[in-house]
Design a protein around this motif. Structure first.
Motif, PDB file in Angstrom:
ATOM      1  N   TYR A  15       0.840  -1.207   0.000  1.00 47.02           N
ATOM      2  CA  TYR A  15       0.000   0.000   0.000  1.00 47.02           C
ATOM      3  C   TYR A  15       0.871   1.253   0.000  1.00 47.02           C
ATOM      4  O   TYR A  15       0.662   2.175  -0.793  1.00 47.02           O
ATOM      5  CB  TYR A  15      -0.922  -0.033   1.226  1.00 47.02           C
ATOM      6  CG  TYR A  15      -1.564   1.288   1.539  1.00 47.02           C
ATOM      7  CD1 TYR A  15      -2.648   1.755   0.788  1.00 47.02           C
ATOM      8  CD2 TYR A  15      -1.100   2.075   2.588  1.00 47.02           C
ATOM      9  CE1 TYR A  15      -3.238   2.972   1.083  1.00 47.02           C
ATOM     10  CE2 TYR A  15      -1.690   3.295   2.878  1.00 47.02           C
ATOM     11  CZ  TYR A  15      -2.750   3.736   2.127  1.00 47.02           C
ATOM     12  OH  TYR A  15      -3.340   4.945   2.417  1.00 47.02           O
ATOM     13  N   ARG A  16       1.860   1.293   0.881  1.00 45.01           N
ATOM     14  CA  ARG A  16       2.747   2.471   0.970  1.00 45.01           C
ATOM     15  C   ARG A  16       3.557   2.667  -0.307  1.00 45.01           C
ATOM     16  O   ARG A  16       3.754   3.785  -0.750  1.00 45.01           O
ATOM     17  CB  ARG A  16       3.682   2.337   2.172  1.00 45.01           C
ATOM     18  CG  ARG A  16       3.023   2.335   3.539  1.00 45.01           C
ATOM     19  CD  ARG A  16       2.489   3.691   3.968  1.00 45.01           C
ATOM     20  NE  ARG A  16       3.404   4.777   3.730  1.00 45.01           N
ATOM     21  CZ  ARG A  16       4.384   5.171   4.550  1.00 45.01           C
ATOM     22  NH1 ARG A  16       4.562   4.569   5.705  1.00 45.01           N
ATOM     23  NH2 ARG A  16       5.168   6.183   4.232  1.00 45.01           N
ATOM     24  N   ARG A  17       4.023   1.568  -0.906  1.00 42.87           N
ATOM     25  CA  ARG A  17       4.776   1.658  -2.170  1.00 42.87           C
ATOM     26  C   ARG A  17       3.897   2.225  -3.285  1.00 42.87           C
ATOM     27  O   ARG A  17       4.356   3.007  -4.110  1.00 42.87           O
ATOM     28  CB  ARG A  17       5.309   0.290  -2.581  1.00 42.87           C
ATOM     29  CG  ARG A  17       6.594  -0.051  -1.927  1.00 42.87           C
ATOM     30  CD  ARG A  17       7.234  -1.286  -2.567  1.00 42.87           C
ATOM     31  NE  ARG A  17       8.213  -1.809  -1.643  1.00 42.87           N
ATOM     32  CZ  ARG A  17       7.999  -2.794  -0.785  1.00 42.87           C
ATOM     33  NH1 ARG A  17       6.846  -3.407  -0.744  1.00 42.87           N
ATOM     34  NH2 ARG A  17       8.949  -3.188   0.035  1.00 42.87           N
ATOM     35  N   ALA A  18       2.632   1.810  -3.296  1.00 41.72           N
ATOM     36  CA  ALA A  18       1.703   2.308  -4.314  1.00 41.72           C
ATOM     37  C   ALA A  18       1.507   3.817  -4.190  1.00 41.72           C
ATOM     38  O   ALA A  18       1.207   4.490  -5.176  1.00 41.72           O
ATOM     39  CB  ALA A  18       0.357   1.591  -4.197  1.00 41.72           C
ATOM     40  N   LEU A  19       1.708   4.341  -2.993  1.00 36.25           N
ATOM     41  CA  LEU A  19       1.602   5.785  -2.773  1.00 36.25           C
ATOM     42  C   LEU A  19       2.909   6.505  -3.098  1.00 36.25           C
ATOM     43  O   LEU A  19       2.994   7.721  -2.982  1.00 36.25           O
ATOM     44  CB  LEU A  19       1.205   6.072  -1.322  1.00 36.25           C
ATOM     45  CG  LEU A  19      -0.172   5.595  -0.894  1.00 36.25           C
ATOM     46  CD1 LEU A  19      -0.394   5.862   0.585  1.00 36.25           C
ATOM     47  CD2 LEU A  19      -1.254   6.263  -1.732  1.00 36.25           C
ATOM     48  N   GLY A  20       3.945   5.731  -3.434  1.00 39.41           N
ATOM     49  CA  GLY A  20       5.228   6.326  -3.803  1.00 39.41           C
ATOM     50  C   GLY A  20       6.176   6.548  -2.649  1.00 39.41           C
ATOM     51  O   GLY A  20       7.156   7.279  -2.786  1.00 39.41           O
ATOM     52  N   ALA A  21       5.926   5.923  -1.512  1.00 41.84           N
ATOM     53  CA  ALA A  21       6.778   6.123  -0.339  1.00 41.84           C
ATOM     54  C   ALA A  21       8.110   5.387  -0.489  1.00 41.84           C
ATOM     55  O   ALA A  21       8.170   4.310  -1.075  1.00 41.84           O
ATOM     56  CB  ALA A  21       6.056   5.629   0.914  1.00 41.84           C
ATOM     57  N   TRP A  79      -2.983   1.819  10.149  1.00 44.98           N
ATOM     58  CA  TRP A  79      -3.468   1.332   8.863  1.00 44.98           C
ATOM     59  C   TRP A  79      -4.337   0.085   9.057  1.00 44.98           C
ATOM     60  O   TRP A  79      -5.422  -0.038   8.487  1.00 44.98           O
ATOM     61  CB  TRP A  79      -2.265   1.042   7.963  1.00 44.98           C
ATOM     62  CG  TRP A  79      -2.602   0.481   6.629  1.00 44.98           C
ATOM     63  CD1 TRP A  79      -2.945   1.171   5.503  1.00 44.98           C
ATOM     64  CD2 TRP A  79      -2.609  -0.903   6.256  1.00 44.98           C
ATOM     65  NE1 TRP A  79      -3.162   0.304   4.458  1.00 44.98           N
ATOM     66  CE2 TRP A  79      -2.969  -0.985   4.906  1.00 44.98           C
ATOM     67  CE3 TRP A  79      -2.339  -2.083   6.948  1.00 44.98           C
ATOM     68  CZ2 TRP A  79      -3.068  -2.186   4.220  1.00 44.98           C
ATOM     69  CZ3 TRP A  79      -2.441  -3.284   6.275  1.00 44.98           C
ATOM     70  CH2 TRP A  79      -2.803  -3.327   4.921  1.00 44.98           C
TER      71      TRP A  79
END
Length: 109
Positions: A15-21, A79
């Protein structure tokens, strides 16, 4: 059957990777947390006491490390709570004080 801590962490990181983190340090903290609680452990059995022991590592580590551990696992459990995987956030509410940033030598008086 309960939700495995490892599976929840993997979903959270995706989820965090999908947000670009950028998750280099967060992933490291979370992998250590998985090893600490056990990869097959049920996320709903993680208690405040377990979180406190992980954050403090039995009193060892710098304030910066404790703050980093607290910040990362608090994000994970917030989360998980928002998605209904857990009923309460087990991370203690009192965040270790964030360490002050160092002033570069060139700017010191």
């Amino acid at each position: 059957k309960g939700l495995k801590t490892r599976d929840i962490v993997i979903s959270y990181l995706e989820y965090r990777r999908a947000l670009g983190a950028d998750l280099r340090s967060s992933e490291s903290y979370l992998n250590r947390f998985i090893r600490y609680v056990g990869p097959e452990s049920d996320i709903t059995t993680v208690s405040t006491e377990i979180c406190e022991r992980y954050i403090s590592k039995d009193g060892t580590g710098s304030v910066a490390l404790k703050w980093g551990r607290w910040t990362v696992i608090n994000g994970l459990f917030k989360w998980a709570l928002a998605r209904g995987y857990i009923a309460v956030n087990p991370v203690p509410g009192d965040c270790p004080k964030r360490p002050e940033s160092l002033t570069p030598y060139i700017y010191k008086q």
